[in-house]
Write an enzyme that holds these catalytic residues in place. Structure first.
Site, short mmCIF file in Angstrom:
data_model
loop_
_atom_site.label_atom_id
_atom_site.label_comp_id
_atom_site.label_asym_id
_atom_site.label_seq_id
_atom_site.Cartn_x
_atom_site.Cartn_y
_atom_site.Cartn_z
N LYS A 10 44.59 -84.05 -17.13
CA LYS A 10 44.18 -83.28 -15.95
C LYS A 10 45.21 -83.43 -14.82
CE LYS A 10 40.88 -82.24 -18.66
NZ LYS A 10 40.13 -83.29 -19.24
N ASP A 39 35.46 -93.55 -14.44
CA ASP A 39 36.25 -92.38 -14.85
C ASP A 39 36.70 -91.69 -13.56
OD1 ASP A 39 37.16 -89.88 -15.60
OD2 ASP A 39 35.65 -89.59 -17.16
N TYR A 61 30.77 -85.93 -18.05
CA TYR A 61 31.55 -85.01 -18.90
C TYR A 61 30.90 -84.98 -20.29
CZ TYR A 61 35.15 -83.49 -22.11
OH TYR A 61 35.81 -82.85 -23.12
C1 LIG Z 1 35.79 -86.33 -16.30
C2 LIG Z 1 36.42 -86.29 -17.65
N1 LIG Z 1 36.54 -87.43 -18.34
C3 LIG Z 1 37.10 -87.46 -19.58
C4 LIG Z 1 37.57 -86.31 -20.19
C5 LIG Z 1 38.16 -86.38 -21.57
O1 LIG Z 1 39.53 -86.28 -21.53
P1 LIG Z 1 40.43 -85.64 -22.71
O2 LIG Z 1 40.04 -84.20 -22.82
O3 LIG Z 1 41.82 -85.87 -22.24
O4 LIG Z 1 40.10 -86.38 -23.97
C6 LIG Z 1 37.46 -85.10 -19.50
C7 LIG Z 1 37.94 -83.86 -20.12
O5 LIG Z 1 37.63 -82.76 -19.67
C8 LIG Z 1 36.87 -85.09 -18.20
O6 LIG Z 1 36.73 -83.96 -17.49
#
Ligand SMILES: Cc1ncc(COP(=O)(O)O)c(C=O)c1O
Length: 379
Positions: A195, A170, A98
């Site tokens: 999400k 993650d 990400y």
């Molecule tokens: C795989 C993944 N990890 C972490 C995040 C970060 O999360 P947040 O947007 O809630 O800070 C995202 C956000 O799109 C993501 O898709």
């Protein structure tokens, strides 16, 4: 308890003060003490909040862990894990991550002397080859955002454990319904609760789940010292989201399979990334460590240009053009210019993230309606 029962009941008791079946939103910053140091377990809401405590217990239960900790966003949860480290420490992570995680690593933490080494984590030998005496953490994202690459979590943890290297996964794309990394030996699971856990595109939040008490103490210390905690209303929303996670995920998976299959036979589509195709390199690992293939799909057009992608991205009606994923409504996204724009172009292309790549977060609408929308947009 099976997953669907845990999603509704685990960690949740009727409110002891009223019997309310739904956890109240404890909208308070502090708690009255009867005498200095004499309290009911709650002193100040950065350190403890009853709505958050219930959510943390529920998260631990659905990830098969002992402890949950919630943060103000997914990125704040990642930030807390990296703060376990010290200058000179090294982190091995994937080259298909990400974009916000990559930005946090390279633009924030690198200047504090933490070194990030990017390898193709789908090949465990490449991770092992990158290990040095300074390696303290392996950060995995599986499936990856947006290329849906899969890393064999059990193989990585088996290799890392004897070397005393922490493994954090993650698990945002899979959700705890499809994958439980702690069961596969991971030390920490991270989520962007924004999400699938929240599920309704109405909250920003993050979570960590772990089994080790010492690790929990260190991460709790970082949570309260750095203060990136979510508010009680947001905790309530994620708690409510978790209750319907199993039914939503079933529908995301069903719709994902139908749409991935439809895209794969479309004459204007060059390639579809979805772990459920039995000829995909990810299929065997996906089958081994996930209970389904999810509703995240990426695809490239035969006309691999930003212009061709833009035409599709601007023509859908049901798929809304937006960042984020995992909500009940379908979203369409252009990683090169949106979620992954913070990755330099040459780096992005080297890792296979092409100009025409389009990412779908398939929602839980009627699959036929979604296909009709994509059909008119792709043309
Ligand atoms: C795989 C993944 N990890 C972490 C995040 C970060 O999360 P947040 O947007 O809630 O800070 C995202 C956000 O799109 C993501 O898709």
């Amino acid at each position: 308890m099976k997953f669907a029962t845990k999603a509704i009941h685990a960690g949740i008791e009727p409110d002891p003060s009223t019997g309310a079946i739904m956890t109240p939103i404890f909208q308070t910053s502090t708690y009255v003490q009867t005498a200095p140091g004499e309290n009911k377990g709650y002193e100040y809401a950065r350190s403890q909040n009853p709505t958050r405590s219930v959510l943390e217990a529920a998260l631990a239960a659905i990830e098969n862990g002992k402890y949950g900790l919630c943060f103000g966003s997914g990125v704040a949860a990642t930030d807390a894990v990296i703060k376990l480290l010290e200058p000179g420490d090294e982190v091995i992570t994937g080259n298909d991550l990400y974009g916000g995680t990559y930005r946090l690593f390279n633009k924030v933490f690198a200047k504090f002397g933490i070194k990030f080494i990017y390898v193709d984590t789908t090949d465990v030998r490449k991770i092992e080859a990158a290990i040095s005496s300074n390696t303290k953490l392996i950060w995995l994202e599986t499936p990856t955002n947006p290329l849906m690459n899969m890393t064999d979590i059990a193989a990585v943890t088996a290799m890392a454990k004897p070397k005393k290297i922490l493994v954090c996964v993650d698990n945002t794309f899979a959700s705890p319904y499809l994958q439980n990394p702690l069961n596969l030996g991971a030390d920490i699971v991270m989520h962007s609760s924004t999400k699938y856990l929240g599920g309704h595109s109405d909250v920003i939040q993050g979570a960590l789940v772990m089994n080790d008490t010492g690790l929990r103490e260190q991460l709790y210390f970082i949570q309260k010292s750095c203060g990136a905690v979510p508010g009680p209303m947001d905790c309530f929303l994620v708690l409510r989201g978790i209750k319907t996670l199993p039914v939503r995920m079933k529908q995301h998976c069903e719709n994902g399979a139908i749409i991935a299959g439809w895209l794969a036979q479309h004459p204007k589509v060059a390639r579809v990334y979805w772990p459920g195709f039995d000829d995909s390199k990810n299929f065997e690992i996906a089958k081994k460590q996930m209970t389904g293939f999810g509703g995240m799909i990426s695809f490239e057009l035969k006309d691999d240009s930003i212009e061709a992608a833009t035409k599709v991205l601007s023509s859908t009606n049901l798929f809304s053009l937006a960042e984020s994923l995992g909500g009940v409504e379908s979203l369409i996204n252009h990683p090169a210019s949106m979620t992954h724009a913070s990755i330099p172009k040459e780096e992005r292309m080297k890792n296979g993230l092409r100009d025409s790549l389009i990412r779908l977060s398939v929602g839980i609408e009627d699959a036929g309606d979604l296909i009709a929308d994509l059909a008119q947009a792709i043309g």
